[in-house]
Each structure stands twice: as structure tokens, then as C-alpha cells.
Design a protein around this motif. Structure first.
Motif, PDB file in Angstrom:
ATOM      1  N   GLU A 187       0.895  -1.210   0.201  1.00  0.00           N
ATOM      2  CA  GLU A 187      -0.081  -0.374   0.153  1.00  0.00           C
ATOM      3  C   GLU A 187       0.716   1.545   0.070  1.00  0.00           C
ATOM      4  O   GLU A 187       1.886   1.522   1.276  1.00  0.00           O
ATOM      5  N   MET A 239      -7.395   2.390   2.199  1.00  0.00           N
ATOM      6  CA  MET A 239      -7.692   0.613   1.587  1.00  0.00           C
ATOM      7  C   MET A 239      -6.996  -0.818   2.199  1.00  0.00           C
ATOM      8  O   MET A 239      -7.729  -1.447   1.463  1.00  0.00           O
ATOM      9  N   HIS A 240      -6.523  -0.837   3.207  1.00  0.00           N
ATOM     10  CA  HIS A 240      -5.879  -1.989   3.803  1.00  0.00           C
ATOM     11  C   HIS A 240      -7.037  -2.172   4.515  1.00  0.00           C
ATOM     12  O   HIS A 240      -7.951  -3.694   4.459  1.00  0.00           O
ATOM     13  N   GLY A 298      -4.947   4.089   6.366  1.00  0.00           N
ATOM     14  CA  GLY A 298      -5.402   2.762   5.748  1.00  0.00           C
ATOM     15  C   GLY A 298      -6.471   2.341   5.204  1.00  0.00           C
ATOM     16  O   GLY A 298      -7.274   1.306   5.561  1.00  0.00           O
ATOM     17  N   PHE A 304      -1.406  -0.946  -4.273  1.00  0.00           N
ATOM     18  CA  PHE A 304      -3.353   0.126  -3.865  1.00  0.00           C
ATOM     19  C   PHE A 304      -2.146   0.955  -3.795  1.00  0.00           C
ATOM     20  O   PHE A 304      -1.526   1.512  -2.995  1.00  0.00           O
ATOM     21  N   VAL A 333      -2.275  -7.028   3.513  1.00  0.00           N
ATOM     22  CA  VAL A 333      -1.773  -5.881   3.071  1.00  0.00           C
ATOM     23  C   VAL A 333      -0.229  -5.907   3.669  1.00  0.00           C
ATOM     24  O   VAL A 333      -0.031  -6.287   4.606  1.00  0.00           O
ATOM     25  N   ALA A 362       3.203  -0.380   4.041  1.00  0.00           N
ATOM     26  CA  ALA A 362       3.019  -0.005   3.675  1.00  0.00           C
ATOM     27  C   ALA A 362       3.816   0.829   3.868  1.00  0.00           C
ATOM     28  O   ALA A 362       5.085   0.800   4.832  1.00  0.00           O
ATOM     29  N   SER A 391      -0.610   4.849   2.019  1.00  0.00           N
ATOM     30  CA  SER A 391      -0.889   3.960   3.125  1.00  0.00           C
ATOM     31  C   SER A 391      -2.152   5.541   3.465  1.00  0.00           C
ATOM     32  O   SER A 391      -2.644   5.209   3.919  1.00  0.00           O
TER      33      SER A 391
END
Ligand code: SAM
Length: 326
Positions: A5, A13-14, A11, A65, A20, A23, A8
Motif C-alpha cells: 500500500e 485501502m487496507h 489505511g 494499491f 496488506v 505500507a 497509505s
């Protein structure tokens, strides 16, 4: 998927996809929140330009990501695009991408990114690396969430996309599920910590984006929420629309009457205070951005910092839907 990531933040996206491995972000406060929520992920506090091909290869990841900084592309900004120093790390990453064995990629950015020179470089690099890609402009209110956050997304992978799954996502401005009302995400706020300050009430009340508990909408919460009014996020009142209209009508009458300035301000203050305007809490904004209840902030992160971090983050539901395509 084994995910890296980039950019990041806290987070988002996480949160949308819990796989993940590693990051990286340059902001220590964002990293503190990230580590608080995802203590087992290797979260690097550093500059993406410090990630060499070898370092990334050692991470053993196959998916990236990322939400690169959006300020170089925002429509109200200077739109310096490739000339903005904040795009440097992304251009660096595009430079090393052909040397990495990445199979899937997801990118989020603001509206306007799709018109930029950096976007052209991104798409050219995807093609050069043999990716299939799909681009979208989506907002959570199209997926049943009462919040607007229209963003550019690109998903890319080495195999062709399943067109039937792609077709499940809203096309253009299509709303595939009606949003619920804000009542569902409201906290029982008993302190005056979130009250709109008197100065803002008196100077900016005409610019408020006012929402009620039965509203099924709110506007995008930006990193300036709580400090600026215009375009930074909605203001909540526990009153009804009829009560608000009545007060605003009386405020208008008040400006037309021959009253001395001091008395006028006193009347306006009382009228506006009666509407109990307040900012949304960071928990409420987390809910609007589809973070789960267990997502939290360390106590040392101030309310203002929380607004800034959330303003930079993403809507987890929209991203989760896009991740299904990968
Ligand atoms: C749009 S935000 C990403 C937010 C993130 N997706 C989230 O859910 O919070 C961009 C992030 O990039 C980080 N950033 C900017 N330049 C960077 C760089 N050169 N190296 C690492 N991180 C960087 C900023 O600190 C910021 O957190």
C-alpha cells in the motif's frame, strides 16, 4: 494477493481489503493511526522515492494499491501537474514499475487527474507493462451511502477483466442503491466541542451545507473540515428544515430593520445558536466513509488531525467494490 500500500495514510485501502503486507507513507501522524489499527503490517515511515526495485522485490508482493497526493490535480488548485513537486514520487514509481513483477494495481485520485499529463504517463506505463485496465468516476452516494466523494479510480491487472462484474458497478452518474438517512450514523453528542463557533455562525451561516437527521446526503469532507466552511463538509442541525427556514427568514428581516449593530449581532447570535449547528464528529465521518466501528485513532491524535487525515482518505466501500474486479 500480497499487497503493497503506497501513500497509505490511515489505511483506507487496507480497511477495504485486509491483505496488506507492507505500507509506506511520509506522514508520521498518519502512520501512527495506521499502526494503531494494523499493528501486524510492516508500515514504513518514509519517502516512496527511497523504495528501490530490490527493496520492493524483497517484500514479495504482487499487488499495489495507492492514492498519490491529489493537490497537483484539484480543480480549485494550481493544477501544476507534472511540475508540482508532490507528483515526483509517483513519477518515480512509474519509472520502476516495468522492472517489478506486479500483477494487479488500484489507484485512486481526485476528479481532474484523468485530464493530467501524469495520467497520460500512468496509462502509457500500464500499457507498456501489459496491463488491462478500467477507469471509473465513482461516488459513495451511488452505492447507497449518504455522502458525496466523487473520485477517479483505475484498476489494472495482467488478465482481461470479467465484463459482467465490471457492468455491476454504476455507469456514469447512475445510482444503484438509494442512500439511507444520516440518523443511522449520528452519535449522541452531549458536549459543545463540535458546536460551530459564534464567529463562523455570524460570518458564514449562509454558506453552510445544512443537513438533518432525515437527510440522505452530505457533501465531501475535506482536510479543512472544522477550519473552513465553504466546500469543506456538511453542518448538522438536530432541528427540522422548517425550523431552520424560519430562523433564516428572521435573520433576513433583521438585516432590513433599523436596529443598531450591537443589538442586531445579539439577535443574530441567539437565532443562530438556537439551531444548534455542529460539525460531524470524526466517528460519524468514519461511518460515512465506511470505516468499520473497530477502526480508531490513538488518543494523542487531535480532533483537527483526525479531520485532516480523514479528508485525505478514501471511501472504503467504493474501493472494496473495485477490488472485487481484481
Ligand atoms: C491522498 S493521501 C492517501 C490517503 C490514504 N489512501 C488513506 O486512506 O488515508 C496521500 C498520502 O501520501 C502521502 N505522501 C505524499 N508524498 C509521499 C511520498 N513522497 N512518500 C510517501 N508518502 C507520501 C501523504 O502523507 C498522504 O498521507
Amino acid at each position: 494477493m500480497k499487497i503493497l500500500e503506497l501513500y497509505s495514510g490511515i489505511g483506507g485501502m487496507h480497511t477495504a481489503f485486509k491483505k496488506v503486507v507492507c505500507a509506506i507513507d511520509i506522514n508520521p501522524t498518519a502512520n501512527k493511526v495506521y499502526a494503531h489499527n494494523f499493528p501486524t503490517t510492516n508500515s514504513i515511515n518514509g519517502n516512496i522515492e527511497g523504495l528501490t526495485v530490490n527493496k520492493i522485490k524483497k517484500m514479495n508482493i504482487d499487488t499495489v494499491f495507492m492514492s498519490p497526493p491529489c493537490q497537483p490535480f484539484t480543480q480549485l488548485g494550481l493544477q501544476l501537474d507534472i511540475h508540482d513537486p508532490r507528483t515526483k514520487s509517483f513519477i518515480y514509481f512509474l519509472g520502476i514499475l516495468p522492472e517489478l513483477d506486479i500483477k494487479r494495481l488500484l489507484l485512486e485520485n481526485v476528479r481532474g487527474f484523468e485530464l493530467s499529463e501524469v495520467h497520460n504517463m500512468f496509462i502509457t506505463t500500464l500499457k507498456k507493462c501489459g496491463f488491462h485496465y478500467k477507469e471509473f468516476m465513482l461516488s459513495p452516494n451511488q452505492l447507497g451511502e449518504p455522502n458525496r466523494r466523487r473520485r477517479y479510480y483505475c484498476v489494472a491487472k495482467k488478465e482481461p477483466f470479467d465484463e459482467a462484474t465490471v457492468a455491476n458497478l454504476p455507469q456514469n452518474d447512475e445510482i444503484i442503491q438509494d442512500p439511507y438517512t444520516l440518523e443511522k450514523i449520528l452519535e449522541d453528542v452531549t458536549t459543545d466541542e463540535y458546536n460551530v463557533p459564534i464567529k463562523m455562525l455570524l460570518n458564514k451561516s449562509k454558506l453552510f451545507d445544512i443537513v438533518y437527521k432525515d437527510s440522505n446526503r452530505s457533501c465531501c469532507f475535506t482536510k479543512s473540515y472544522g477550519r473552513y466552511i465553504e466546500g469543506s463538509g456538511s453542518i448538522f442541525t438536530p432541528k427540522t428544515m422548517a425550523e431552520v427556514d424560519d430562523v433564516y427568514e428572521r435573520l433576513n428581516e433583521n438585516t432590513q430593520d433599523e436596529i443598531d449593530p450591537e443589538t442586531r449581532i445579539k439577535i443574530e447570535t441567539e437565532l443562530l445558536k438556537s439551531l444548534q449547528f455542529r460539525f460531524f464528529t470524526s466517528r460519524e465521518i468514519c461511518r460515512l466513509m465506511c470505516f468499520p466501528e473497530e477502526f480508531g485513532f490513538p488518543a494523542s491524535v487531535t480532533n483537527r488531525q483526525r479531520y485532516t487525515l480523514l479528508g485525505n482518505s478514501i471511501n472504503c466501500k467504493v474501493v472494496a467494490e473495485l477490488m472485487k474486479l481484481l
